[in-house]
Design a protein around this motif. Structure first.
Motif, mmCIF file in Angstrom:
data_model
loop_
_atom_site.group_PDB
_atom_site.id
_atom_site.type_symbol
_atom_site.label_atom_id
_atom_site.label_comp_id
_atom_site.label_asym_id
_atom_site.label_seq_id
_atom_site.Cartn_x
_atom_site.Cartn_y
_atom_site.Cartn_z
ATOM 1 N N ASP A 139 -6.102 -0.795 -4.523
ATOM 2 C CA ASP A 139 -5.456 -1.465 -3.361
ATOM 3 C C ASP A 139 -6.372 -2.525 -2.719
ATOM 4 O OD1 ASP A 139 -3.782 -2.028 -1.083
ATOM 5 O OD2 ASP A 139 -3.759 -0.191 -0.323
ATOM 6 N N GLU A 140 -6.369 -3.781 -2.873
ATOM 7 C CA GLU A 140 -7.360 -4.755 -2.510
ATOM 8 C C GLU A 140 -8.802 -4.611 -2.537
ATOM 9 O OE1 GLU A 140 -5.913 -7.060 0.702
ATOM 10 O OE2 GLU A 140 -3.831 -6.076 0.945
ATOM 11 N N SER A 192 0.916 -1.314 -0.152
ATOM 12 C CA SER A 192 -0.027 -0.011 0.052
ATOM 13 C C SER A 192 0.799 1.122 0.028
ATOM 14 C CB SER A 192 -0.772 0.080 1.071
ATOM 15 O OG SER A 192 -1.989 -1.304 1.155
#
Ligand SMILES: Nc1ncnc2c1ncn2[C@@H]1O[C@H](COP(=O)(O)OP(=O)(O)OP(=O)(O)O)[C@@H](O)[C@H]1O
Ligand SMILES: [Mg+2]
Length: 355
Positions: A158-159, A43
């Motif tokens: 991000d995820e 991240s």
């Protein structure tokens, strides 16, 4: 669309070094997935590309232009987060066009982009609803819609699927891939789901502890992992690692209990060297002769059988394509498919294959 070049990127919070010089070259239109265990810096790196986090050292460039000191709004990127971060008091349509309004784009362009994105993402019937009136998957699509309407040079994810249930995750995974095939926007996608990584990526970057362990296509990483970390991180269930030593005479691996397995290749190892043999679960099968194991647990999944086997002091996982009704404690003999073996140095974990 643009290429992204990350060169010797470093990040420190005070005295704490988080990223130790990361190099990634992403081609125009490429879909790159960053994977690695929690806390490895995925991240942080993505946020540095987005401009949400300062860059301690090195350079990041987008479309050939160094963006180190450029604020996020001038980078022409769009980011989709794990928590969709939708505005609860705005409708789906308002959420989607918010950024375009801020940019003071003309009304007809906003309308046209909204319509196109809503059609692409199957959101047309939901445009007047509020986020609380949507399912998790629909909210996720709104978050993607918000990114698409801006037609950025680069998408950062991000995820984005980690809050969805397993079935929806599989569906959204396919939809994101289709979207990428259509739009061909350069994408950096963070996940710790290695199945997502394998199925979506043109290129996977495996990170650990703020460093890159290996970069390659999904199958390169699967077939030729550079070390035991990548070998066990990519693939599910994980690659088996058997302890033993190398016997140069005949290029053989010798297990701790004295069984011999012919490698089928000549590794960069010396006689007697302590090594680990890597075997993927699907490359083990029942055989008339081989390793004598006992069944611990059997997990039938319908289309295959996963079986956990005791061997010496350790455990092996085999995925068999046929159905089996093993009893716990049952003795079974298994062998590894020739030509599919990996060998690593026991201490450094580095591959000993030459190719
Ligand atoms: N503001 C901060 N100050 C100090 N340390 C931080 C800060 N933000 C992140 N870190 C640390 O940086 C490291 C990398 O964090 P990061 O969020 O990039 O990990 P990640 O790979 O995305 O993990 P996850 O898979 O859990 O999301 C972690 O050890 C984290 O504790
Ligand atoms: Mg993270």
């Amino acid at each position: 669309m643009a290429e992204v070049n990350i060169s010797e990127a470093r990040k420190a919070y005070g005295a704490l070094n988080i990223l130790h010089g990361v190099n990634i070259d992403i081609r125009d239109g490429e879909f790159v997935v960053l994977v690695g265990p929690s806390g490895c810096g995925k991240s942080t790196l993505l946020r540095m590309v987005a401009g949400l986090e300062s860059i301690t050292g090195g350079t990041i460039s987008i479309g050939g232009k160094i963006v180190n000191n450029l604020p996020p709004k001038d980078r022409d990127i769009a980011m989709v987060f794990q928590s969709y971060a939708l505005y609860p008091h705005k409708t789906v349509a308002e959420n989607m066009v918010f950024a375009l309004r801020l940019q003071k784009q003309p009304a007809d362009l906003i309308k046209q982009r909204l319509q196109a994105a809503a059609e692409t993402l199957d959101l047309v019937p939901y445009l007047d609803r509020y986020p609380r009136q949507l399912s998790g998957g629909q909210r996720q699509r709104v978050a993607m819609g918000r990114a698409i309407v801006r037609s950025p040079q680069v998408f950062l994810f991000d995820e984005p699927l980690s809050n969805l249930d397993a079935k929806l995750r599989v569906q959204m995974r396919k939809e994101i891939k289709e979207l990428h095939q259509r739009l061909r926007t350069t994408t950096i996608y963070v996940t710790h789901d290695q199945v997502e990584a394998m199925t979506m990526a043109d290129k996977i970057v495996v990170m650990q502890g703020g460093k890159i362990e290996q970069t390659g296509t999904p199958l390169e990483l699967y077939d030729r992992p550079r070390n035991t970390f990548v070998a066990t991180f990519i693939g599910s269930p994980s690659m088996n690692l058997l302890k033993g030593h190398y016997k140069a005479d005949g290029a053989v691996f010798v297990t701790e209990t004295g069984d011999e397995i012919a490698l089928g290749f000549t590794p960069e190892a010396s006689d007697g060297q302590a090594v680990l043999l890597g075997v993927r679960p699907e490359h083990l099968s029942l055989a008339p002769s081989g390793l004598k194991t006992t069944v611990n647990v059997t997990e039938p999944t319908g289309h295959e059988t996963m079986v956990f086997l005791r061997y010496g002091s350790g455990e092996l996982v085999a995925v068999l394509s046929e159905r089996h009704d093993f009893e716990p404690g049952q003795a079974v003999t298994i062998a590894a498919r020739p030509g599919k073996l990996h060998l690593f140095d026991a201490e450094s974990g580095k591959t000993l294959r030459r190719d």
